[in-house]
Scaffold this active site. Structure first.
Site, PDB file in Angstrom:
ATOM      1  N   SER A   9      49.249  89.361 -38.218  1.00 36.58           N
ATOM      2  CA  SER A   9      48.614  88.145 -37.901  1.00 36.58           C
ATOM      3  C   SER A   9      48.706  87.555 -36.559  1.00 36.58           C
ATOM      4  O   SER A   9      48.111  86.573 -36.208  1.00 36.58           O
ATOM      5  CB  SER A   9      49.079  87.127 -39.018  1.00 36.58           C
ATOM      6  OG  SER A   9      50.637  86.748 -38.607  1.00 36.58           O
ATOM      7  N   HIS A  65      43.626  91.466 -41.908  1.00 39.32           N
ATOM      8  CA  HIS A  65      44.375  90.365 -42.015  1.00 39.32           C
ATOM      9  C   HIS A  65      44.156  89.781 -43.393  1.00 39.32           C
ATOM     10  O   HIS A  65      43.129  88.890 -43.375  1.00 39.32           O
ATOM     11  CB  HIS A  65      44.443  89.307 -40.806  1.00 39.32           C
ATOM     12  CG  HIS A  65      45.480  88.448 -40.984  1.00 39.32           C
ATOM     13  ND1 HIS A  65      45.238  86.926 -40.511  1.00 39.32           N
ATOM     14  CD2 HIS A  65      46.554  88.108 -41.516  1.00 39.32           C
ATOM     15  CE1 HIS A  65      46.122  86.206 -40.689  1.00 39.32           C
ATOM     16  NE2 HIS A  65      47.173  86.839 -41.132  1.00 39.32           N
ATOM     17  N   GLU A 100      40.501  88.789 -42.212  1.00 40.92           N
ATOM     18  CA  GLU A 100      39.816  89.013 -41.036  1.00 40.92           C
ATOM     19  C   GLU A 100      39.871  90.304 -40.497  1.00 40.92           C
ATOM     20  O   GLU A 100      40.785  90.870 -40.645  1.00 40.92           O
ATOM     21  CB  GLU A 100      40.720  87.992 -40.031  1.00 40.92           C
ATOM     22  CG  GLU A 100      40.790  86.471 -40.149  1.00 40.92           C
ATOM     23  CD  GLU A 100      41.608  85.826 -39.334  1.00 40.92           C
ATOM     24  OE1 GLU A 100      41.302  84.555 -38.725  1.00 40.92           O
ATOM     25  OE2 GLU A 100      42.872  86.161 -39.239  1.00 40.92           O
ATOM     26  N   ASN A 157      44.526  81.416 -37.407  1.00 40.81           N
ATOM     27  CA  ASN A 157      45.828  81.197 -36.785  1.00 40.81           C
ATOM     28  C   ASN A 157      45.564  80.307 -35.353  1.00 40.81           C
ATOM     29  O   ASN A 157      46.289  79.621 -34.907  1.00 40.81           O
ATOM     30  CB  ASN A 157      46.753  82.148 -36.627  1.00 40.81           C
ATOM     31  CG  ASN A 157      47.524  82.600 -37.908  1.00 40.81           C
ATOM     32  OD1 ASN A 157      47.232  81.688 -38.988  1.00 40.81           O
ATOM     33  ND2 ASN A 157      48.011  83.682 -38.187  1.00 40.81           N
TER      34      ASN A 157
END
Length: 638
Positions: free
Chosen positions: A472, A493, A505, A543
């Site tokens: 991540s 991800h 992702e 993120n």
């Protein structure tokens, strides 16, 4: 933002009702506040709303339906008529749904009158201003109202970006001026930020707070700074999303889908910018940047460009997306829509994916077990390899228990459960990946550990196998270079818990082959996950947008601007977030959050991304959130 209202009294000596509405001076006087002019207002009595755009109309509706006599003021007859029509339609729906009687509807409609001039507010105990978000316009309204209303009247501004203190100082009653920030749509949203300045009297704040509670809303006390709590956190996040889109890092569709599916948000950031208004967002960000000088608040150039071009979002019919017509919420295809001719963004890889029948999962933790469950339920043969055979078998046992819960809840049949468990083969050796078509790594978030694993996979896996990392925050290319086949390495991800979360992702490095990316998309579709494309940079989409927002929330507490409880309430009630930032930080783990924020800061070198010292101190003290029993809150130990 709402249409500017008249900043000076109407030519006539008495307030004139707007065309098509009922109202007269006698009606206004009948609900005046206490006779003594300098007696502090305890109940507002008559309430005036200045500016009958979307927000002003919504506030007027909330007040009227709650039993208050309301004067709506706007120089535009069309705006006044729309406000009356909105109230008529909403109360009619309430009657149809059994939430209001016909008599109650008639009474509510009689409590709302509209006028074109500010002098109609003369008898009001509270005036709420929601005109255009321009300081000069608001100042003109406030100085005019200051001359018209009585000394005990409270003047409230609906601004979310301008200085309430500065507006208060323009009047002769700075102690009776405050901010009252509703959220759109006002009838539905529960949050109201009550903004006190250093000049506001505690009594004025208390009276307005009590009014907000009586409306069934949740008042959150805040100080006077641009954006207050909710918008102060929200607009920085929206600005970063706009910059991410402008840099062509990800398509608008992928950015919005990532935040909806990865964070559970009700709307993606670019769609939300279109709803708020690109021009409004630019104004708010400029005010925030002027106060903070934080580059995260400097409006992304694309916002200014869209504003200058008149592409303001839904209200103009086009912004980040194209809409059926001005004011419509229906998105229509345009040149950027994936698959449309000439689309420059958002297209999926055109290469064909590689055939995948057997999937290897490396790891035995929560994420590895969840990913194995996802693939097994979708019909793939799965080899789950851990450091020891015992750990692998324990992981499969946890997987079986997870599926048992699905059966108990009626989400899965017993036969499906048994078939899925039978498809997972536990092993203590990576040699079992020899025939796998896709291997997904879900080991510790440590670059050295992952590189060692990929070196092993490079030796074991057959040529053409796609190797995926679930990192991540680490650079995928650095993991890929540990192999002799970086073209076969891609980021996938998954989000925790993998069986429940729909987002993946898909991360392409500069070395990743098109068919490897296509394979990742292909298997995501097969396991019913939504794949979004992004490049190989820290944080990817989710993120990179989420953790600066969380970090800024920590800074608010660190600066003593607002409490943990107030900030969490503001974001849940005002932004529709499923969890407040501090609830989320404690769930994720403060140590994990700090590590991601450090990676983001190191990658982008933006001072605004530096982890908040308060977060660092809590981690150093071992207060890591729920897993340790204490983070931003304390938790009962199990």
């Amino acid at each position: 933002m709402d249409r500017p209202s008249s900043a000076s009294p109407a030519p006539a000596d008495r307030p004139r009702p707007a065309a098509g509405t009922a109202g007269n001076t006698a009606a206004v006087s009948a609900v005046n506040t206490p006779d003594t002019p300098d007696t502090p207002t305890r109940t507002p009595g008559l309430i005036a709303v200045v500016g009958l755009g979307t927000m002003g109309t919504g506030i007027a509706e909330v007040l009227t339906r709650s039993g208050h006599e309301v004067i709506g003021i706007d120089i535009s007859e069309a705006a006044a008529r729309r406000a009356v029509a909105v109230l008529e339609e909403s109360t009619a729906r309430a009657v149809e749904r059994g939430r209001m009687s016909a008599a109650m509807r008639t009474a509510a409609l009689a409590r709302f009158r509209t006028f074109p001039g500010l002098e109609a507010a003369a008898g009001a105990g509270l005036v709420i201003e929601v005109v255009d978000e321009r300081y000069d316009t608001k100042r003109e309204v406030f100085t005019a109202l200051d001359r018209i209303v009585r000394p005990g009247t409270i003047l409230a501004t609906g601004t979310n970006a301008l200085s309430v203190t500065r507006l208060a100082a323009e009047t002769a009653r700075p102690d009776r001026v405050l901010g009252l920030h509703f959220f759109t749509p006002a009838p539905a949203m529960k949050l109201v930020e009550v903004v006190s300045t250093v000049l506001t009297s505690p009594e004025a704040t208390a009276n307005v707070t009590a009014l907000v509670r009586s409306l069934g809303k949740e008042p959150v006390p805040v100080g006077d700074r641009p954006g207050f709590i909710a918008d102060g956190l929200l607009f920085g996040y929206l600005n970063q999303a706009a910059a991410m889109y402008e840099a062509r890092y990800a398509s608008r569709e992928d950015i919005d889908a990532a935040m909806r599916l990865g964070c559970g948000l009700p709307m993606g950031p670019l769609a939300l910018l279109d709803l708020i208004g690109v021009d409004t967002a630019t104004t708010v960000l400029e005010a925030m940047y002027e106060a903070s000088h934080d580059r995260l608040h400097a409006p992304a150039p694309v916002l200014k460009q869209l504003t200058a071009a008149g592409l303001l979002g839904r209200k103009s019919g086009r912004g980040f997306y194209a809409y059926q017509s001005p004011g419509s919420q229906v998105v229509v295809p345009d040149a950027e829509t994936p698959g449309s001719p000439g689309s420059g963004r958002g297209g999926r890889p055109q290469a064909a994916g590689r055939a995948v029948h057997t999937v290897g999962v490396a790891g035995s933790g929560t994420m590895a077990t969840g990913i194995a469950e996802v693939f097994a339920k979708a019909g793939f043969d799965v080899v789950l390899a851990a450091r020891t055979a015992d750990k692998a078998e324990q992981a499969v046992a946890r997987l079986a228990k997870s599926l048992d819960r699905s059966v108990a809840k009626g989400r899965l049949g017993q036969e499906q459960r048994d078939a899925a468990v039978a498809r997972v083969a536990p092993t203590g050796s990576y040699d079992a990946f020899a025939d796998a078509d896709l291997v997904v790594e879900a080991v510790a978030e440590d670059l050295f550990v992952k590189q060692e694993l990929f070196q092993a996979l490079d030796k074991v896996c057959k040529p053409g196998a796609v190797l995926a990392t679930t990192t991540s925050s680490l650079p995928v290319v650095a993991i890929a270079r540990a192999t002799g086949r970086p073209q076969d390495v891609v980021g996938m991800h998954f989000f925790n818990p993998a069986p429940a979360m729909k987002l993946v992702e898909v991360v392409r490095t500069v070395l990743t082959a098109d068919d490897a990316v296509a394979t990742a998309h292909q298997v995501c579709g097969a396991v019913r996950k939504h794949a979004v494309d992004c490049g190989d940079r820290a944080g990817f989409i989710v993120n990179a947008l989420l953790f600066p927002y969380l970090n800024n929330a920590v800074k608010m507490v660190q600066d003593h601007y607002a409490s943990v409880e107030a900030i969490d309430a503001a974001m849940k009630l005002g932004g529709g977030y499923p969890m407040g930032p501090f609830e989320l930080l404690d769930v994720v783990g403060l140590d994990v959050s700090l590590a991601i924020e450090q990676v983001l800061h190191e990658e982008f070198r933006d001072p605004g991304l530096a982890p908040a010292p308060l977060l660092e101190h809590l981690v150093a003290a071992g207060c890591l959130g729920r897993k340790t029993g204490r983070g931003f809150r304390e938790y009962a130990r199990r």
